[in-house]
Design a protein around this motif. Structure first.
Motif, PDB file in Angstrom:
ATOM      1  N   GLN A  61     -55.698  65.085 117.254  1.00 53.89           N
ATOM      2  CA  GLN A  61     -55.393  66.442 117.688  1.00 53.89           C
ATOM      3  C   GLN A  61     -55.529  66.500 119.204  1.00 53.89           C
ATOM      4  N   ALA A  62     -54.423  66.894 119.858  1.00 53.94           N
ATOM      5  CA  ALA A  62     -54.462  66.999 121.319  1.00 53.94           C
ATOM      6  C   ALA A  62     -55.291  68.186 121.762  1.00 53.94           C
ATOM      7  N   GLY A  63     -55.262  69.265 120.987  1.00 57.08           N
ATOM      8  CA  GLY A  63     -56.063  70.448 121.305  1.00 57.08           C
ATOM      9  C   GLY A  63     -57.120  70.652 120.251  1.00 57.08           C
ATOM     10  N   GLY A  64     -58.314  70.196 120.501  1.00 55.07           N
ATOM     11  CA  GLY A  64     -59.368  70.266 119.489  1.00 55.07           C
ATOM     12  C   GLY A  64     -59.865  71.672 119.215  1.00 55.07           C
ATOM     13  N   GLY A  77     -48.883  73.488 126.285  1.00 54.18           N
ATOM     14  CA  GLY A  77     -48.466  72.147 126.659  1.00 54.18           C
ATOM     15  C   GLY A  77     -49.507  71.098 126.311  1.00 54.18           C
ATOM     16  N   ILE A  78     -49.119  69.853 126.503  1.00 51.77           N
ATOM     17  CA  ILE A  78     -49.987  68.724 126.142  1.00 51.77           C
ATOM     18  C   ILE A  78     -50.099  67.795 127.349  1.00 51.77           C
ATOM     19  N   PRO A  79     -51.314  67.405 127.744  1.00 46.68           N
ATOM     20  CA  PRO A  79     -51.462  66.472 128.870  1.00 46.68           C
ATOM     21  C   PRO A  79     -50.749  65.150 128.609  1.00 46.68           C
ATOM     22  N   ALA A  80     -50.267  64.524 129.684  1.00 44.19           N
ATOM     23  CA  ALA A  80     -49.497  63.284 129.542  1.00 44.19           C
ATOM     24  C   ALA A  80     -50.325  62.149 128.949  1.00 44.19           C
ATOM     25  N   VAL A  87     -48.322  70.521 130.916  1.00 47.24           N
ATOM     26  CA  VAL A  87     -49.401  71.504 130.776  1.00 47.24           C
ATOM     27  C   VAL A  87     -48.945  72.849 131.324  1.00 47.24           C
ATOM     28  N   ASP A  88     -49.184  73.908 130.537  1.00 50.00           N
ATOM     29  CA  ASP A  88     -48.861  75.301 130.881  1.00 50.00           C
ATOM     30  C   ASP A  88     -47.359  75.564 130.972  1.00 50.00           C
ATOM     31  N   GLU A  89     -46.522  74.608 130.536  1.00 50.20           N
ATOM     32  CA  GLU A  89     -45.078  74.837 130.558  1.00 50.20           C
ATOM     33  C   GLU A  89     -44.440  74.643 129.187  1.00 50.20           C
ATOM     34  N   GLY A  90     -45.233  74.427 128.170  1.00 50.32           N
ATOM     35  CA  GLY A  90     -44.697  74.326 126.826  1.00 50.32           C
ATOM     36  C   GLY A  90     -44.393  72.911 126.392  1.00 50.32           C
ATOM     37  N   THR A  91     -43.868  72.821 125.182  1.00 47.72           N
ATOM     38  CA  THR A  91     -43.586  71.524 124.559  1.00 47.72           C
ATOM     39  C   THR A  91     -42.202  71.554 123.934  1.00 47.72           C
ATOM     40  N   VAL A  92     -41.501  70.432 124.028  1.00 49.07           N
ATOM     41  CA  VAL A  92     -40.177  70.292 123.419  1.00 49.07           C
ATOM     42  C   VAL A  92     -40.209  69.049 122.525  1.00 49.07           C
ATOM     43  N   TYR A  98     -50.048  76.788 118.901  1.00 52.36           N
ATOM     44  CA  TYR A  98     -50.437  76.528 120.283  1.00 52.36           C
ATOM     45  C   TYR A  98     -49.687  77.393 121.294  1.00 52.36           C
ATOM     46  N   THR A  99     -49.019  78.447 120.823  1.00 55.58           N
ATOM     47  CA  THR A  99     -48.328  79.379 121.717  1.00 55.58           C
ATOM     48  C   THR A  99     -48.948  80.765 121.558  1.00 55.58           C
ATOM     49  N   ASP A 100     -49.471  81.292 122.637  1.00 58.46           N
ATOM     50  CA  ASP A 100     -50.121  82.610 122.598  1.00 58.46           C
ATOM     51  C   ASP A 100     -49.198  83.723 123.061  1.00 58.46           C
ATOM     52  N   GLN A 101     -48.197  83.408 123.858  1.00 54.58           N
ATOM     53  CA  GLN A 101     -47.240  84.424 124.281  1.00 54.58           C
ATOM     54  C   GLN A 101     -45.914  83.747 124.620  1.00 54.58           C
ATOM     55  N   GLY A 102     -44.844  84.512 124.462  1.00 54.44           N
ATOM     56  CA  GLY A 102     -43.529  83.956 124.733  1.00 54.44           C
ATOM     57  C   GLY A 102     -42.722  83.793 123.459  1.00 54.44           C
TER      58      GLY A 102
END
Length: 340
Positions: free
Chosen positions: A286-289, A271-274, A318-323, A240-244
């Motif tokens: 799956q959060a991202g289908g 990122g994943i919506p709350a 969203v758009d800030e990544g996941t930890v 789920y990471t395309d760049q960085g």
């Protein structure tokens, strides 16, 4: 004087006779009064006796009615109890039959999964071997692209098989699949990262490890499950990471008889919506289908970590990544000295 005395004596005789007559009248009246009192007492006795007999008859009648109702209720209860016991016995027999059937089906499912995994893995090994052989030859850009697609597809299929098999094993209990032994957590984490580096390099992502603590510390635990958790988390992070970049921060704290391994896997992905984060650790979600997968990765990670006595948590925007952070407790090997 004698004449007067005789006259008075005559009057006294008359008075005595009158007194006797009065006494006789009084005795007659007393007899009548006594007779009346006896009649009144007899009447009162008869009335009291009738009232007592009526009360006794009423109480007896009520008691007989209550006894009859009680007997009918007891008979109804006995009939219902017999019916219930028979139905309970029938239901118990049905449960035993269904339980035996479920056990047989579970065994058949496990056997089918084992056979399928063996057969599919053999085919995948053949495909990977052919791809590896073809990569040693001179290929055009289009052919390399096709081989990359084949490699990706075979990797996804293998990941799917492994996740399904692990989920099936977890249903039987983590203790049956646990493999405990001494290992170095830093080496296990480094090996997991190196195993996923090719996947990150294919997407031009940086894969970094920051280890805090002694690299040579040895703990007692399940290194295989630690690697499996990290591989799942890194696979999701890279997917789920395309760049960085994808970063792993690990720290081994504690001393004496036990240690605690704290690990954080962070990415710069989408990122994943709350509203979807609460269901991430449930199976097949799956959060991202838009990405391929089984939806079992995070579920398996949570089960494996909790099976070792640890916990896992997630923070994402969203758009800030996941930890994703987790910790696992480990024991100190018995043959090693206590560290201070």
């Amino acid at each position: 004087m004698l004449a007067e005395l005789g006259s008075q004596y005559g009057r006294m005789a008359l008075s005595g006779q009158a007194l006797v007559t009065a006494n006789l009248n009084l005795l007659n009246q007393l007899r009548q009064l006594t007779r009346q009192l006896q009649d009144i007492d007899q009447i009162a006795y008869e009335q009291s006796r009738e009232a007592t007999l009526k009360a006794y008859a009423s109480a007896t009648r009520d008691l007989n009615t209550f006894t009859g109702i009680s007997l009918v209720a007891v008979l109804i209860f006995i009939v219902l109890l017999v019916i219930y016991v028979r139905r309970a016995g029938w239901a118990e027999r049905r449960i035993r039959v269904e339980n035996s059937r479920a056990v047989r089906l579970a065994g058949q499912k496990s056997e089918i999964l084992a056979i399928m995994s063996h057969e599919i893995r053999n085919k995948l090994m053949a495909i990977n071997g052919a791809v590896f052989t073809m990569k040693k030859t001179t290929l055009s850009a289009q052919q390399e692209q096709k081989l990359g697609a084949i490699t990706l597809a075979s990797g996804l299929v293998l990941e799917t098989i492994n996740n399904v098999l692990d989920a099936s094993k977890l249903e039987q209990g983590y203790a049956q699949t646990r493999q405990s032994g001494p290992f170095k957590p830093e080496e296990a984490i480094a090996e997991s990262i190196e195993a996923m580096r090719f996947m990150a390099e294919n997407k031009n992502l940086q894969l970094k490890l920051l280890w805090n603590g002694h690299s040579d510390t040895i703990v007692e635990g399940d290194s295989f499950r630690l690697k499996q958790v990290l591989l799942n988390l890194l696979s999701n992070a890279i997917k789920y990471t395309d760049q960085g970049s994808v970063s792993v921060t690990a720290e081994l704290v504690g001393a004496g008889l036990g240690h605690r391994l704290n690990v954080t896997v962070s990415d710069t992905g989408s990122g994943i919506p709350a509203n979807r984060q609460a269901q991430l650790f449930t199976p097949y979600y799956q959060a991202g289908g838009q990405k391929p997968g089984t939806g079992l990765g995070l579920y398996l990670c949570r089960e494996l970590i909790q099976g070792q006595g640890g916990e896992i948590s997630l923070k994402s925007e969203v758009d800030e990544g996941t930890v994703i952070s987790f910790w696992i407790p480990y024991k100190r090997p018995e043959n090693l000295p206590v560290m201070h």
